[in-house]
Enzyme design. Structure first.
Site, PDB file in Angstrom:
ATOM      1  N   ASP A  65      42.211  32.956  29.897  1.00 46.58           N
ATOM      2  CA  ASP A  65      42.839  34.220  30.305  1.00 46.58           C
ATOM      3  C   ASP A  65      44.264  33.983  30.815  1.00 46.58           C
ATOM      4  O   ASP A  65      44.528  32.991  31.475  1.00 46.58           O
ATOM      5  CB  ASP A  65      42.009  34.897  31.404  1.00 46.58           C
ATOM      6  CG  ASP A  65      40.672  35.415  30.892  1.00 46.58           C
ATOM      7  OD1 ASP A  65      40.488  35.494  29.661  1.00 46.58           O
ATOM      8  OD2 ASP A  65      39.799  35.744  31.733  1.00 46.58           O
TER       9      ASP A  65
ATOM     10  N   HIS B 186      36.573  30.067  27.168  1.00 45.16           N
ATOM     11  CA  HIS B 186      35.327  30.814  27.014  1.00 45.16           C
ATOM     12  C   HIS B 186      35.401  31.705  25.785  1.00 45.16           C
ATOM     13  O   HIS B 186      36.468  31.917  25.208  1.00 45.16           O
ATOM     14  CB  HIS B 186      35.037  31.652  28.275  1.00 45.16           C
ATOM     15  CG  HIS B 186      36.121  32.619  28.628  1.00 45.16           C
ATOM     16  ND1 HIS B 186      37.344  32.224  29.165  1.00 45.16           N
ATOM     17  CD2 HIS B 186      36.205  33.969  28.529  1.00 45.16           C
ATOM     18  CE1 HIS B 186      38.103  33.279  29.384  1.00 45.16           C
ATOM     19  NE2 HIS B 186      37.438  34.359  28.996  1.00 45.16           N
TER      20      HIS B 186
END
Length: 335
Positions: free
Chosen positions: A223, A277
């Site tokens: 992120d 992820h």
């Protein structure tokens, strides 16, 4: 603006029981071939109500160094606040397509805000099995209600109430992360934009998929954010790369999932790590998640915190305006 929704593609795929070729990932990414099914360690879980501050700081710091992700329980957000947030988001994605398209991301817009499904560039033209809605929820100076659904009518209240609670959790996490590096409690929050830090809500909607072993809801990524605080629904799908293995995140009712983002990795000069992820999808059920990305303002410069840098530990990252960092990452350019 017309959006070719994955939701509509999923509905038409029910008759063929197959998915379009552009959704099929290369073998090295396909969940059936890459998910680890042996005994694996579980993502750390932290009780945020622990009265022992030193223990809490240690657990959060260790999880952030070793994993880059952890789940928090007893975080103080009432369960009805979370269920209201989930209910209004689910309601939005169940609206007729033309109603959702009223909130579509404008063509050529620099901001990610709005309804759609395209985000990062894929050099091979591959697509992810997800639709999304982005909008900022804090501070009020950056909120654009043009992208907040008016249906259901309770959408705005549910998001504003949630925003107030999630800010309190974020402050506690920033304090623990700062103390875990031997810094003042407010150091990382200030280094990431302080009270001007922007809270960006995203709702991910992953429709049921006839061939879930071949595709991904979101491909492997870290992120951009400082922190990401995520509420999932009960359909599992989050996977984390740990020791070169893709392992499933266990669903814990009422837990928040905390991702360390790129900006915390930069600010901590690599002490804390941004987690790689991805999301898998389900054959029978729609999976949904509500991440809130805590991002510096566009013009804010982020770099390693000066107290963490010295001759023995030189800076590993260049200070950069957040908007420039995001541009390079979205367009897959070197930082």
């Amino acid at each position: 603006m017309e959006v070719q929704s994955v939701q509509a593609i999923a509905f038409s795929s029910l008759t063929t029981n197959t998915i379009p070729a552009e959704f099929i990932r290369p073998e090295k990414e396909q969940p059936a071939l890459t998910t680890f099914h042996g005994p694996a360690p579980e993502i750390p879980t932290v009780d945020l109500s622990d009265p022992d501050q030193e223990n809490l700081v240690r657990l959060i710091a260790n999880a952030s160094k070793e994993w880059g992700i952890f789940q928090v329980v007893n975080h103080g957000i009432p369960s009805d606040v979370v269920s209201n947030l989930q209910a209004v988001g689910k309601h939005f994605f169940e609206l007729p397509q033309e109603e959702k398209e009223a909130y579509a991301k404008p063509c050529g817009a620099q901001s990610v805000e709005g309804y759609g499904n395209k985000l990062q560039k894929d050099p091979d033209g591959k697509k992810a099995w997800v639709d999304h809605l982005f909008h900022r929820i804090w501070p009020s100076s950056v909120v654009n209600y043009r992208f907040w659904p008016k249906n259901p009518p309770s959408y705005r209240e549910a998001n504003e109430v949630y925003a107030n609670y999630v800010r309190e959790v974020a402050d506690k996490l920033f304090t623990c992360l700062s103390l875990g590096l031997g810094l003042r409690g407010d150091a990382l929050k200030e280094a990431g934009g302080g009270e001007q830090m922007e809270f960006l809500m995203k709702i991910n909607y992953y429709p049921p998929c006839p061939q879930p072993d071949l595709t991904l809801g979101v491909v492997a990524h870290t992120d951009f954010s400082t922190l990401t605080l995520l509420v999932p629904n009960e359909v599992p799908g989050l996977q984390v790369l740990k020791d070169d293995r893709w392992i499933d995140a266990k669903y814990i009712p009422n837990a928040l999932i905390v991702h360390i983002g790129d900006q915390i990795e930069i600010m901590s000069n690599g002490e804390y790590r941004s987690v790689l992820h991805r999301s898998t999808v389900n054959k029978e059920k729609a999976r949904m998640s509500w991440p809130v990305f805590l991002e510096p303002p566009a013009e804010f410069v982020v770099g390693p915190v000066p107290q963490l840098v010295n001759e023995e530990n030189p800076p590993k990252y260049k200070p950069k305006k957040f908007k420039d960092y995001a541009y390079c990452k979205l367009n897959k350019l070197p930082q």
